[in-house]
Design an enzyme around this catalytic site. Structure first.
Site, PDB file in Angstrom:
ATOM      1  N   LYS A 274       0.810  -1.222   0.000  1.00 54.89           N
ATOM      2  CA  LYS A 274       0.000   0.000   0.000  1.00 54.89           C
ATOM      3  C   LYS A 274       0.846   1.277   0.000  1.00 54.89           C
ATOM      4  CE  LYS A 274      -4.055  -2.082   0.209  1.00 54.89           C
ATOM      5  NZ  LYS A 274      -5.089  -1.922  -0.822  1.00 54.89           N
TER       6      LYS A 274
ATOM      7  N   GLU B  44      -9.922   6.041   2.950  1.00 54.67           N
ATOM      8  CA  GLU B  44     -10.749   4.980   3.512  1.00 54.67           C
ATOM      9  C   GLU B  44      -9.824   3.815   3.795  1.00 54.67           C
ATOM     10  OE1 GLU B  44     -10.250   5.342   0.310  1.00 54.67           O
ATOM     11  OE2 GLU B  44      -9.596   3.309  -0.169  1.00 54.67           O
TER      12      GLU B  44
ATOM     13  N   SER C 216       1.817  -9.656  -0.971  1.00 50.05           N
ATOM     14  CA  SER C 216       1.426  -8.248  -0.829  1.00 50.05           C
ATOM     15  C   SER C 216       1.628  -7.678   0.566  1.00 50.05           C
ATOM     16  CB  SER C 216      -0.029  -8.075  -1.261  1.00 50.05           C
ATOM     17  OG  SER C 216      -0.882  -8.882  -0.479  1.00 50.05           O
TER      18      SER C 216
END
Ligand SMILES: Cc1ncc(COP(=O)(O)O)c(C=O)c1O
Lengths: 268, 395
Positions: free
Chosen positions: B88, B110, B377
């Protein structure tokens, strides 16, 4: 009725020397059966146009009052099919007050825009306003709807550029909805952003009547906006009354009372 | 950068379905984004941060025991080793630097699992910008550790009590904030979702994953891999991994969605497998909704995959056949997490665990002996409470 006759209605009201009172209600709140009675009480108390909100699970442009109304409505069986039935019943009871369906795109898209258009005409809907379809994407709605005579109501915001406002005209709008502030429905009203001057600019650029909404709650707010706009939209204030009422009868009375009060305050 | 987009569309998917009030802001963003193309200073700044702050390039690790067990040569692209523990941050740094350039004063975001919230709070602290994170009330409960991390980083965390109290509702609330504070606020979307240019922009900021993988695998193997595997929530780690290989038709793409309680139950998050085309949060894409067009709640043990929509480019890849989408349920994901832990000594995030659990099927499809790269990830620390409770262990 149709998009064109809705536009004519604004014209006639202007000739009476006043602005149109446009009321917003969430369909299915508190229950689908109650919606027809509520529409009747609004029509009888002097609403010129009714915006019927189609409940949606993800109302990202609405404040908490309408969010909760939509949740109640969905729990009670409200939604697009139910909203079309509400309009049909209202027409069956002989009312001609123009109705604008007001909502989000997904229920219409999933139904199929052409199927929706056919059903909406049959039910007696005059126009459609979808908050999440800006003019850049509006063609996919405008074309099928205009084929059957249903109008579109584009939104203009305080942030809209002159280039964007100019583009609105190509959709031959029944009227243009000027969002009075940058915010969600039901926010505090501090006068419409840009006021009379902004509304005049939009009228000139689009050649269409301009109604102002978002945050307008009291007779005082309405009368101020009515002094320069073609229409005044009141939503959350009515929805809040319906939520506070005990039983459908009281909801109709209380909402009707506010309708009459607004209408009286808007006399020029 | 090679946007596959035409006017913000991937075939019929994508677009800009947002309120008029936001359209000028979305357009302003699109212009600023397009101008970055030749902006050397921006890319120098971003690359310096990716290098020294995030710790890129992330390593490409050969998973020897896993390879042996599955009968293919499996490499792991180690996004779990990034600062903050997931992919991210790649996107957050890119967007936050862009927000600064645009003169925006405040960041909002969010978050579902809290990974994107933590990454946003991190870059907000780094760049000294005030920051507010919207998070579904249920996720605030499930991901208490990440909530604490965000607060420690100086972000405001706003629990959202609406709808299903999860990621989609957090996104609605972030949109409401944006529409209210549109002049000075930048909405930092965490996946390849939202109105154009977000899906394209987030993909490009995440494409560092695929670009590095390409170089690393060429160096190690002298050829491109046969398959790439990634989990798909909104789809950003998958898009970032896949996109740089789009023109290499011999490289197959496999996305793995979460099927929650099971693909044949109504409690899953397998948007591409079970959904239909609709419009939500700014774009047209597959989503989970009823015949009446009401969005249905998604369910997954992994909060980061618990979203009823998916990025529009994945919808395009699905319909064009460029990518194949599998699904794995909660129980399979837990097994995948354990398998990776036991074979390789790596505890991955529950999101990633879905991709791990999909590996055997991928190998089945492409044949034994193939070279497969899995996008790892994120790391699993944040999920330990969930895993423990799923295994009946009290901590
Ligand atoms: C580790 C990890 N992987 C994957 C995801 C899913 O997001 P996306 O599909 O955008 O990569 C998340 C989201 O929170 C995550 O934290």
């Amino acid at each position: 009725m149709s998009g064109a006759s809705l536009r004519q209605r604004f014209h006639d009201i202007a000739l009476e020397g006043r602005a149109a009172l446009i009321v917003y209600l969430t369909q299915g709140d508190p229950a689908p059966e109650a919606s027809v009675d509520l529409l009747v009480s609004m029509a009888e108390s002097g609403a010129d146009v009714i915006e019927l909100g189609v409940p949606f699970s993800d109302p990202s442009a609405d404040g908490v009052v309408i969010q909760q109304a939509m949740q109640r409505a969905l729990d009670a069986g409200g939604g697009l099919s139910s909203a079309l039935a509400t309009v049909r019943n209202f027409r069956d009871r002989g009312f001609t007050t123009p109705i604008v369906l007001f909502g989000y795109y997904n229920p219409i898209f999933v139904r199929g825009v052409e199927r929706f258009a056919a059903e909406a005409v049959e039910a007696g809907v005059d126009a459609l306003l979808t908050v999440d379809v800006p003019i850049d994407e509006l063609t996919e709605l405008y074309e099928p709807l205009s084929k059957v005579g249903i109008g579109v109501v584009p939104l203009v915001a305080p942030t809209s550029t002159p280039e964007r406002i100019a583009k609105v005209a190509s959709f031959d709008p029944a009227f243009v909805y000027y969002v009075s502030m940058t915010g969600v429905t039901g926010s505090a009203f501090k006068g419409a952003s840009g006021g009379a001057e902004r509304v005049r600019v939009i009228q000139e650029a689009t050649g269409a009547p301009v109604a102002v909404g978002f945050g307008i709650k009291t007779g005082k707010d309405a009368s101020e906006v009515a002094s320069y706009a073609d229409g005044v939209v009141v939503g959350s204030a009515l929805v809040r009354r319906i939520a506070a009422a005990e039983g459908v009868e009281q909801a109709c009375l209380s909402a009707g009372e506010l309708g009459a009060e607004l209408r009286a305050a808007m006399k020029r | 950068m090679s946007p596959a987009t035409q006017n913000g569309r991937f075939g019929i998917f994508g677009g800009q379905y947002v309120a008029e009030t936001l359209m000028p802001a979305v357009e302003e963003l699109r212009c600023a984004w397009e101008k970055l193309d030749g902006d050397e200073e921006f890319h120098r700044d971003l690359n310096a941060l990716l290098d020294e702050y995030v710790g890129r390039p992330s390593r490409l690790t050969l998973a020897s025991r896993l390879s042996e067990a599955l009968g293919a040569k499996i490499y792991l692209k180690r996004e779990d080793l990034n600062h903050t523990g997931a992919h991210k941050i790649n996107n957050c740094l890119g967007q936050a630097l862009l927000a600064k350039r645009m003169g925006k004063k405040r960041l909002i975001a969010e978050t579902g699992a809290g990974q994107h919230g933590v990454a946003t709070a991190t870059v907000a602290a780094l760049l000294q910008m005030p920051c507010r994170i919207y998070m579904g009330a249920e996720d605030v409960q499930r991901q208490a550790l990440n909530v604490f991390r965000m607060k420690l980083l100086g972000a405001e965390v706003e629990p959202v009590y609406a709808g299903s109290n999860t990621l989609k509702d957090a996104m609605n609330e972030a949109l409401r904030d944006w529409v209210t504070n549109v002049e000075d606020t930048y909405y930092l979307i965490g996946s390849v979702a939202g109105p154009h240019p977000y899906p394209e922009m987030v993909r490009e900021f995440q494409a560092v994953i695929g670009k590095e993988t390409r170089e690393q695998i060429l160096e190690k193997e002298g050829r491109l891999p046969d398959a790439l595997v990634a989990c798909v929530g909104g789809g950003s780690n998958a898009a970032g991994m896949f996109a740089p290989f789009e023109a290499d038709s011999d490289v197959r793409f496999f996305g793995v969605e979460a099927s929650g309680d099971g693909i044949d139950t109504d409690r899953h998050a397998a948007t591409l497998t079970k959904g239909r085309v609709g419009v939500l949060h700014g774009s047209k894409s597959y989503l989970l909704c009823s015949d009446e067009g009401q969005i249905t709640e998604a369910h997954s043990i992994s909060a980061g995959l618990d979203y009823p929509g998916v990025g529009p480019e994945h919808s395009y890849w699905k319909d064009s056949g460029r990518a194949t989408y599998l699904h794995r349920c909660d129980a399979e994901a837990l097994d995948g997490l354990e398998m990776l832990a036991r074979h390789e000594g790596i505890i991955c995030a529950l999101e990633t665990a879905h991709a791990v659990a999909g590996l055997a099927e991928v190998v089945d499809v492409i044949g034994a002996g193939a070279i497969v790269v899995l996008c790892l990830s994120g790391r699993g620390d944040k999920d330990m409470m969930t895993v423990a409770s799923a295994r009946g262990v009290e901590l």
